[in-house]
Design an enzyme around this catalytic site. Structure first.
Site, mmCIF file in Angstrom:
data_model
loop_
_atom_site.group_PDB
_atom_site.id
_atom_site.type_symbol
_atom_site.label_atom_id
_atom_site.label_comp_id
_atom_site.label_asym_id
_atom_site.label_seq_id
_atom_site.Cartn_x
_atom_site.Cartn_y
_atom_site.Cartn_z
ATOM 1 N N HIS A 119 40.263 48.585 17.548
ATOM 2 C CA HIS A 119 39.418 48.755 18.413
ATOM 3 C C HIS A 119 38.464 47.646 19.441
ATOM 4 O O HIS A 119 37.754 47.533 20.066
ATOM 5 C CB HIS A 119 38.604 49.964 18.349
ATOM 6 C CG HIS A 119 39.060 51.093 18.141
ATOM 7 N ND1 HIS A 119 39.378 51.993 17.368
ATOM 8 C CD2 HIS A 119 39.630 51.887 19.421
ATOM 9 C CE1 HIS A 119 40.500 52.396 17.061
ATOM 10 N NE2 HIS A 119 41.017 53.513 19.001
ATOM 11 N N ASP A 185 29.741 56.292 18.796
ATOM 12 C CA ASP A 185 29.671 57.522 19.405
ATOM 13 C C ASP A 185 31.049 58.263 19.078
ATOM 14 O O ASP A 185 31.235 58.910 19.732
ATOM 15 C CB ASP A 185 29.049 56.815 21.246
ATOM 16 C CG ASP A 185 28.013 57.086 21.675
ATOM 17 O OD1 ASP A 185 27.181 57.177 20.611
ATOM 18 O OD2 ASP A 185 27.841 56.061 22.611
ATOM 19 N N GLU A 305 19.532 58.751 23.846
ATOM 20 C CA GLU A 305 20.562 57.367 24.078
ATOM 21 C C GLU A 305 20.461 57.281 26.323
ATOM 22 O O GLU A 305 19.647 58.152 26.279
ATOM 23 C CB GLU A 305 22.035 57.678 23.973
ATOM 24 C CG GLU A 305 22.530 57.266 22.331
ATOM 25 C CD GLU A 305 23.854 56.778 22.683
ATOM 26 O OE1 GLU A 305 24.863 56.676 23.877
ATOM 27 O OE2 GLU A 305 24.442 56.840 21.188
HETATM 28 P P1 FAD Z 1 39.204 46.964 14.253
HETATM 29 O O1 FAD Z 1 38.957 46.103 15.446
HETATM 30 O O2 FAD Z 1 40.591 47.243 13.631
HETATM 31 O O3 FAD Z 1 38.242 45.439 13.161
HETATM 32 C C1 FAD Z 1 37.051 44.731 13.631
HETATM 33 C C2 FAD Z 1 36.760 43.151 13.131
HETATM 34 O O4 FAD Z 1 36.579 44.169 11.965
HETATM 35 C C3 FAD Z 1 38.408 43.078 12.857
HETATM 36 O O5 FAD Z 1 37.255 41.281 13.118
HETATM 37 C C4 FAD Z 1 39.071 43.172 11.727
HETATM 38 O O6 FAD Z 1 39.519 41.593 10.858
HETATM 39 C C5 FAD Z 1 37.456 43.828 10.451
HETATM 40 N N1 FAD Z 1 37.536 44.310 9.923
HETATM 41 C C6 FAD Z 1 38.460 45.740 10.025
HETATM 42 N N2 FAD Z 1 38.477 46.966 8.992
HETATM 43 C C7 FAD Z 1 37.882 45.396 7.688
HETATM 44 C C8 FAD Z 1 37.338 46.107 6.685
HETATM 45 N N3 FAD Z 1 38.095 46.769 5.930
HETATM 46 N N4 FAD Z 1 37.305 44.862 6.055
HETATM 47 C C9 FAD Z 1 36.507 44.126 6.604
HETATM 48 N N5 FAD Z 1 36.738 43.121 7.470
HETATM 49 C C10 FAD Z 1 37.048 45.131 8.754
HETATM 50 N N6 FAD Z 1 31.176 50.482 18.167
HETATM 51 C C11 FAD Z 1 29.674 51.236 18.144
HETATM 52 O O7 FAD Z 1 28.894 50.309 17.066
HETATM 53 N N7 FAD Z 1 29.117 52.423 18.077
HETATM 54 C C12 FAD Z 1 30.010 52.450 19.538
HETATM 55 O O8 FAD Z 1 29.728 54.149 19.688
HETATM 56 C C13 FAD Z 1 31.293 52.177 19.637
HETATM 57 N N8 FAD Z 1 31.901 53.394 20.359
HETATM 58 C C14 FAD Z 1 33.625 52.614 21.075
HETATM 59 C C15 FAD Z 1 33.656 53.524 21.502
HETATM 60 C C16 FAD Z 1 34.984 53.196 22.057
HETATM 61 C C17 FAD Z 1 36.204 53.958 23.036
HETATM 62 C C18 FAD Z 1 36.094 51.696 21.173
HETATM 63 C C19 FAD Z 1 37.201 51.703 21.413
HETATM 64 C C20 FAD Z 1 34.986 51.182 20.019
HETATM 65 C C21 FAD Z 1 33.700 51.523 20.438
HETATM 66 N N9 FAD Z 1 33.062 50.648 18.863
HETATM 67 C C22 FAD Z 1 31.732 50.820 18.957
HETATM 68 C C23 FAD Z 1 33.174 49.290 18.376
HETATM 69 C C24 FAD Z 1 33.351 49.268 17.054
HETATM 70 O O9 FAD Z 1 32.494 49.912 16.711
HETATM 71 C C25 FAD Z 1 34.335 48.226 16.993
HETATM 72 O O10 FAD Z 1 35.757 48.621 17.935
HETATM 73 C C26 FAD Z 1 34.766 48.672 15.533
HETATM 74 O O11 FAD Z 1 35.447 46.720 16.049
HETATM 75 C C27 FAD Z 1 35.914 49.327 15.015
HETATM 76 O O12 FAD Z 1 36.998 49.566 15.230
HETATM 77 P P2 FAD Z 1 38.132 48.852 14.570
HETATM 78 O O13 FAD Z 1 38.303 50.314 13.066
HETATM 79 O O14 FAD Z 1 39.107 49.445 14.639
HETATM 80 O O15 FAD Z 1 38.184 47.579 13.469
#
Ligand code: FAD
Length: 562
Positions: A119, A185, A305
């Site tokens: 994400h 969220d 919010e």
């Molecule tokens: P990824 O995008 O896959 O990874 C993000 C980063 O973390 C990368 O650097 C990756 O290498 C690292 N990573 C992933 N997993 C691990 C792990 N297990 N250990 C160590 N490092 C790791 N954020 C908020 O705070 N509040 C919100 O309300 C919010 N709403 C969102 C809504 C949408 C529709 C989207 C797309 C994103 C939103 N986000 C929000 C952002 C979200 O927190 C970040 O995108 C975050 O990166 C989580 O996504 P992911 O789990 O897919 O991680």
């Protein structure tokens, strides 16, 4: 010499076959467990020997389909992230430890990135010419999903695998009448992914971000060492990893405290015609160190919010479903009267279950609707289940997916802004920069305050520390171009983001990016961390990932560490 060479080749061939056979056997056990990965387990052909070795226990693919999928993300912005050489589908944390050992043992280590759901916006979870670890495989390939989500009712916590989605953490906790306190969220994000950033939503003013709501972590460092850490044990690693942008280790388990769960939520939206009235009310609501009583509204809401509704903000955004068509027409008329920009305070009050009774919540709501300074006639209330409230973004996601509008470019910009600058920011950005020439863009613009004392300055996350209250501003726009647009709108939105950053800099606003992105180290050092936090970040990097193997997609460090 020839004999040794032949023996080595034979050995590799055996591993090779084992890898293929193992893939087939596993797929035979439960093909559905692999989702899309069930397609074909192709032999790994171009990897170093030690990675083929890993194939005995874990599944590795290096075909174009797997590597392209692992380098794509929600941002969908064709950023030059580089394609990984391979993708590891681990069945247990040991597979990840073995991968990191293998990398760090090489004279020139290959990069490794954990990928939650991707994400991220600009390739942060990718690993150019390295290996992406497909974290969801831990849940799919483990002995059973239950083993990666385990609730202790007595201890009031849940142990969740780093790959688990928050929505699954919620459902597993609710099965015992319990719930975590701090959310995002959108709940279809992974535990490890949000803890690597901060994890914020409207509950953060009271409970802090998700990184302030973790008791213990299992982490595999860049050296391949498995370490359990908490505030009591290996504290420095614990603090490093929280908000650490994946730089210090892979989170394989998080222990998250739970509290008794409410059953329902009164979900409130109140419209304002100016930023000063909105922010004043938001700050009254989050001022939880003031005693509740004598008509005060502080602490009455469980979630606070807010958003900016400019021309495109009413139609098309996932949040607009709150208003009926007739309401939307009235709101549009109000927006016109107000010069095109409205503000919305969004709140929720929990009740039922372990929270107060419906009568109590009604009384609180009466006080709020009387005391808050929104435009009379423009207060909207819905009554929804607690789960329905927390998982509210999902409906919008499914609608966007159905119309092909989820997989579009997302040039998002998220900022943290000290309280004293918020009105200048609103005047310059919401009433100025954002109103210029971005027809076709859609998506919410969020603005809400948080209490600084709920954030931990020892964690790696960067936030404004000078004032007691700071705001988060999320400019979450999608670029939905006409097919002939050739990426023009996306470029325009990105230029606007840069203009906003320049505006803040010129006005001396000490704002920092949340979910930050900088193209190279000097931006991280000078603009994001500042000298003290940078020095600490680098020191931690040297300690836990000295070969700079982890999360290079963040573009903070190169290998070898300078
Ligand atoms: P990824 O995008 O896959 O990874 C993000 C980063 O973390 C990368 O650097 C990756 O290498 C690292 N990573 C992933 N997993 C691990 C792990 N297990 N250990 C160590 N490092 C790791 N954020 C908020 O705070 N509040 C919100 O309300 C919010 N709403 C969102 C809504 C949408 C529709 C989207 C797309 C994103 C939103 N986000 C929000 C952002 C979200 O927190 C970040 O995108 C975050 O990166 C989580 O996504 P992911 O789990 O897919 O991680």
């Amino acid at each position: 010499m020839v004999a040794i060479h032949r023996a080595r080749e034979m050995f590799i061939a055996v591993l090779f076959v084992l890898n293929c056979v193992l893939g087939t056997i596993r797929a035979d056990i439960d093909p559905s467990a692999y989702g899309d990965h069930a397609l074909a387990w192709r032999p790994v052909s171009s990897l170093p020997d030690e990675l083929r070795d890993l194939g005995v226990r874990a599944l590795i693919r290096d075909d174009a389909e797997a590597t392209a999928r692992a380098s794509a993300d929600f941002g969908n912005m064709s950023v030059d992230v580089g394609v990984p050489a391979a993708v590891l589908y681990p069945s247990c944390p040991d597979d990840i430890a073995a991968l990191l050992h293998a990398s760090s043992a090489r004279p020139s280590p290959f990069p490794v990135s954990a990928r939650g759901c991707g994400h991220s916006i600009r390739g942060q979870a990718s690993a150019a010419r390295g290996v992406v670890v497909d974290m969801p495989s831990l849940g799919r390939l483990a002995a059973g999903p239950a083993t990666r989500l385990s609730v202790s009712v007595e201890g009031r916590y849940i142990d969740a695998g780093g790959e688990q989605l928050w929505v699954d953490v919620l459902n597993a906790s609710l099965a015992h009448g319990l719930t975590p306190r701090s959310w995002t969220d959108y709940l279809h994000l992974t535990v490890g992914g949000t803890l690597s950033n901060a994890g914020i939503s409207g509950q953060a003013f009271r409970h802090g971000p998700q990184i302030s709501n973790v008791q213990e972590l299992d982490v595999i460092t860049g050296l391949g060492e498995k370490v359990t850490c908490s505030k009591e044990k290996n504290r420095d690693l614990f603090d490093a990893v929280l908000g650490g942008l994946g730089q210090f280790g892979v989170i394989t388990r998080a222990r998250i405290p739970l509290v008794p769960a409410p059953a329902r939520a009164r979900w409130v939206r109140l419209l304002y015609t100016d930023a000063a009235a909105l922010t004043k009310d938001q700050e009254r609501l989050i001022d939880i160190d003031v005693e509740i009583g004598t008509g005060a509204v502080s602490g009455l809401m469980d979630y606070v919010e807010g958003s900016v509704l400019a021309d495109q903000g009413l139609a098309g955004s996932w949040r607009s479903s709150f208003f009926s068509e007739a309401d939307a027409a009235r709101v549009a008329a109000l927006a016109k009267e107000a010069g095109g920009v409205l503000y919305c305070l969004e709140g929720a009050l929990y009740y039922g279950g372990a929270a107060g009774s419906e009568r109590d919540v009604d009384k609180k709501l009466d006080v709020l609707l009387r005391e808050l300074r929104y435009e009379r006639g423009f207060g909207f209330v819905q009554d929804v289940s607690y789960v329905g409230f927390l998982d509210r973004v999902r409906d919008g996601e499914l609608k966007l997916r159905a119309t092909g509008l989820w997989e579009v470019p997302h040039p998002w910009l998220n900022l943290f802004l000290p309280r004293s600058h918020v009105l200048d920011f609103a005047a310059g950005v919401f009433h100025g920069i954002l109103r210029r020439g971005t027809t076709g863009a859609s998506g919410p613009v969020l603005i809400y305050p948080m209490n600084r004392n709920r954030w931990d300055g020892e964690a790696s996350v960067v936030f404004p520390e000078e004032e007691e209250v700071f705001y988060t501003v999320g400019i979450l726009r999608s670029s939905v171009p006409a097919s002939s647009d050739g990426g023009q709108l996306q470029r325009r939105l990105e230029e606007q983001n840069e203009e906003i950053m320049r505006f803040c800099e010129d006005a001396g606003m000490a704002c920092v990016q949340y979910l930050p992105y900088y193209a190279g180290q000097s931006g991280w050092e000078k603009k994001h961390f500042g000298p003290n936090k940078w020095a600490r970040f680098v020191e931690r990097k040297r300690k836990y990932d000295p070969k700079a193997i982890l999360s290079r997609g963040q573009r903070i460090f190169t290998s070898p560490l300078a």
